[in-house]
Design a protein around this motif. Sequence first.
Motif, PDB file in Angstrom:
ATOM      1  N   UNK A 125      36.269  25.624 -33.302  1.00  0.00           N
ATOM      2  CA  UNK A 125      37.194  24.673 -33.899  1.00  0.00           C
ATOM      3  C   UNK A 125      36.624  23.278 -33.646  1.00  0.00           C
ATOM      4  N   UNK A 126      36.385  22.522 -34.722  1.00  0.00           N
ATOM      5  CA  UNK A 126      35.793  21.194 -34.547  1.00  0.00           C
ATOM      6  C   UNK A 126      36.054  20.318 -35.756  1.00  0.00           C
ATOM      7  N   UNK A 127      35.338  19.229 -35.798  1.00  0.00           N
ATOM      8  CA  UNK A 127      35.504  18.259 -36.880  1.00  0.00           C
ATOM      9  C   UNK A 127      34.161  17.968 -37.518  1.00  0.00           C
ATOM     10  N   UNK A 128      34.165  17.901 -38.850  1.00  0.00           N
ATOM     11  CA  UNK A 128      32.961  17.462 -39.548  1.00  0.00           C
ATOM     12  C   UNK A 128      32.698  15.997 -39.212  1.00  0.00           C
ATOM     13  N   UNK A 129      31.419  15.688 -39.018  1.00  0.00           N
ATOM     14  CA  UNK A 129      31.102  14.320 -38.610  1.00  0.00           C
ATOM     15  C   UNK A 129      29.733  13.924 -39.158  1.00  0.00           C
ATOM     16  N   UNK A 130      29.613  12.646 -39.465  1.00  0.00           N
ATOM     17  CA  UNK A 130      28.351  12.041 -39.894  1.00  0.00           C
ATOM     18  C   UNK A 130      28.110  10.839 -38.992  1.00  0.00           C
ATOM     19  N   UNK A 131      27.627  11.057 -37.761  1.00  0.00           N
ATOM     20  CA  UNK A 131      27.489   9.946 -36.815  1.00  0.00           C
ATOM     21  C   UNK A 131      26.425   8.947 -37.253  1.00  0.00           C
ATOM     22  N   UNK A 132      26.664   7.697 -36.922  1.00  0.00           N
ATOM     23  CA  UNK A 132      25.721   6.617 -37.214  1.00  0.00           C
ATOM     24  C   UNK A 132      25.133   6.144 -35.894  1.00  0.00           C
ATOM     25  N   UNK A 133      24.087   6.824 -35.437  1.00  0.00           N
ATOM     26  CA  UNK A 133      23.541   6.563 -34.102  1.00  0.00           C
ATOM     27  C   UNK A 133      22.076   6.142 -34.115  1.00  0.00           C
ATOM     28  N   UNK A 134      21.461   6.114 -35.264  1.00  0.00           N
ATOM     29  CA  UNK A 134      20.012   5.883 -35.322  1.00  0.00           C
ATOM     30  C   UNK A 134      19.728   4.629 -36.122  1.00  0.00           C
ATOM     31  N   UNK A 135      18.897   3.746 -35.562  1.00  0.00           N
ATOM     32  CA  UNK A 135      18.421   2.579 -36.290  1.00  0.00           C
ATOM     33  C   UNK A 135      16.941   2.398 -35.981  1.00  0.00           C
ATOM     34  N   UNK A 136      16.383   1.278 -36.370  1.00  0.00           N
ATOM     35  CA  UNK A 136      14.939   1.098 -36.208  1.00  0.00           C
ATOM     36  C   UNK A 136      14.526   0.962 -34.746  1.00  0.00           C
ATOM     37  N   UNK A 137      15.497   0.710 -33.860  1.00  0.00           N
ATOM     38  CA  UNK A 137      15.185   0.567 -32.439  1.00  0.00           C
ATOM     39  C   UNK A 137      15.259   1.905 -31.702  1.00  0.00           C
ATOM     40  N   UNK A 138      15.751   2.945 -32.353  1.00  0.00           N
ATOM     41  CA  UNK A 138      15.883   4.244 -31.702  1.00  0.00           C
ATOM     42  C   UNK A 138      14.511   4.896 -31.548  1.00  0.00           C
ATOM     43  N   UNK A 139      14.149   5.322 -30.333  1.00  0.00           N
ATOM     44  CA  UNK A 139      12.848   5.988 -30.153  1.00  0.00           C
ATOM     45  C   UNK A 139      12.757   7.254 -30.998  1.00  0.00           C
ATOM     46  N   UNK A 140      11.550   7.570 -31.382  1.00  0.00           N
ATOM     47  CA  UNK A 140      11.320   8.814 -32.103  1.00  0.00           C
ATOM     48  C   UNK A 140      11.573  10.010 -31.186  1.00  0.00           C
ATOM     49  N   UNK A 154      19.920  14.248 -41.107  1.00  0.00           N
ATOM     50  CA  UNK A 154      18.884  14.716 -42.028  1.00  0.00           C
ATOM     51  C   UNK A 154      17.677  15.245 -41.265  1.00  0.00           C
ATOM     52  N   UNK A 155      17.237  14.495 -40.252  1.00  0.00           N
ATOM     53  CA  UNK A 155      16.051  14.907 -39.493  1.00  0.00           C
ATOM     54  C   UNK A 155      16.326  16.165 -38.674  1.00  0.00           C
ATOM     55  N   UNK A 156      17.512  16.244 -38.075  1.00  0.00           N
ATOM     56  CA  UNK A 156      17.831  17.435 -37.277  1.00  0.00           C
ATOM     57  C   UNK A 156      17.995  18.665 -38.162  1.00  0.00           C
ATOM     58  N   UNK A 157      18.581  18.482 -39.342  1.00  0.00           N
ATOM     59  CA  UNK A 157      18.720  19.610 -40.259  1.00  0.00           C
ATOM     60  C   UNK A 157      17.355  20.141 -40.672  1.00  0.00           C
ATOM     61  N   UNK A 158      16.405  19.226 -40.914  1.00  0.00           N
ATOM     62  CA  UNK A 158      15.048  19.662 -41.264  1.00  0.00           C
ATOM     63  C   UNK A 158      14.391  20.392 -40.091  1.00  0.00           C
ATOM     64  N   UNK A 159      14.630  19.889 -38.886  1.00  0.00           N
ATOM     65  CA  UNK A 159      14.048  20.507 -37.693  1.00  0.00           C
ATOM     66  C   UNK A 159      14.615  21.913 -37.460  1.00  0.00           C
ATOM     67  N   UNK A 160      15.928  22.071 -37.683  1.00  0.00           N
ATOM     68  CA  UNK A 160      16.593  23.346 -37.399  1.00  0.00           C
ATOM     69  C   UNK A 160      16.710  24.244 -38.624  1.00  0.00           C
ATOM     70  N   UNK A 161      16.245  23.745 -39.779  1.00  0.00           N
ATOM     71  CA  UNK A 161      16.282  24.498 -41.034  1.00  0.00           C
ATOM     72  C   UNK A 161      17.725  24.882 -41.396  1.00  0.00           C
ATOM     73  N   UNK A 162      18.595  23.873 -41.419  1.00  0.00           N
ATOM     74  CA  UNK A 162      20.001  24.087 -41.744  1.00  0.00           C
ATOM     75  C   UNK A 162      20.427  23.122 -42.844  1.00  0.00           C
ATOM     76  N   UNK A 163      21.642  23.308 -43.315  1.00  0.00           N
ATOM     77  CA  UNK A 163      22.249  22.298 -44.167  1.00  0.00           C
ATOM     78  C   UNK A 163      22.497  21.029 -43.332  1.00  0.00           C
TER      79      UNK A 163
END
Length: 223
Positions: A125-140, A154-163
Amino acid sequence: MRLLFPLIVGVGGCCLLASLGAWQLQRLAWKEGILAEIESKIAADPVPLPATPTADRDKYLPVIVEGDFVGEDVAVLVSLPQVGPAYRLVASFRTADGRRIMVDRGAVPVANRAHAMSARSVTVLGNLHWPDEVDRWTPQPDREAGVWYGRDLAAMAAELRTEPVLVVTREASSNDPPATPLPVTTDGIPNSHLGYAVQWFGLAAVWAVMTLFLLWRIRKRTV
């Protein structure tokens, strides 16, 4: 006549500063309304996962998903009060109808991040979320170690092969290995309008005192 110009400036300055304070109080009421609306969305009755969720329509939507953690996750470094450094685990989740999405399982101490945790027949049981945590200062992210420094859907979905869909856990069934849920709340949404209002009203008061003092000095010199 010598008092007229400083009096106009003083009254005008006080009115301007006081109006800015009043505007911030209006903004405070507006922001509290938005926060109340978000909180009502977060606490609403859960629904099945939409087929094509979007941030504009479904952010904070409570959902229930059933399925399996397949043993693939990324660890997002966070700092928790009274705990210190910890990892927020964002894991690949295969739903009962075969979709692959991401589930934020919660936090584990850094020392407990040995490997990805699989689990079968889990209800989240949870909530759909689109967090805004990454900007140009965030380390790779350190992909070799599986450590990230912000939730980039987007990057995590590509890494984990998910939607690119993230459910942040509020509660999970007992057969999910232990992780402390970090549910979606309004705590991280800034609301500083009351403080700004106090500052503007304080400046208006200081401006009024300075104006009265200046008028008193001018009057004293002319007597």
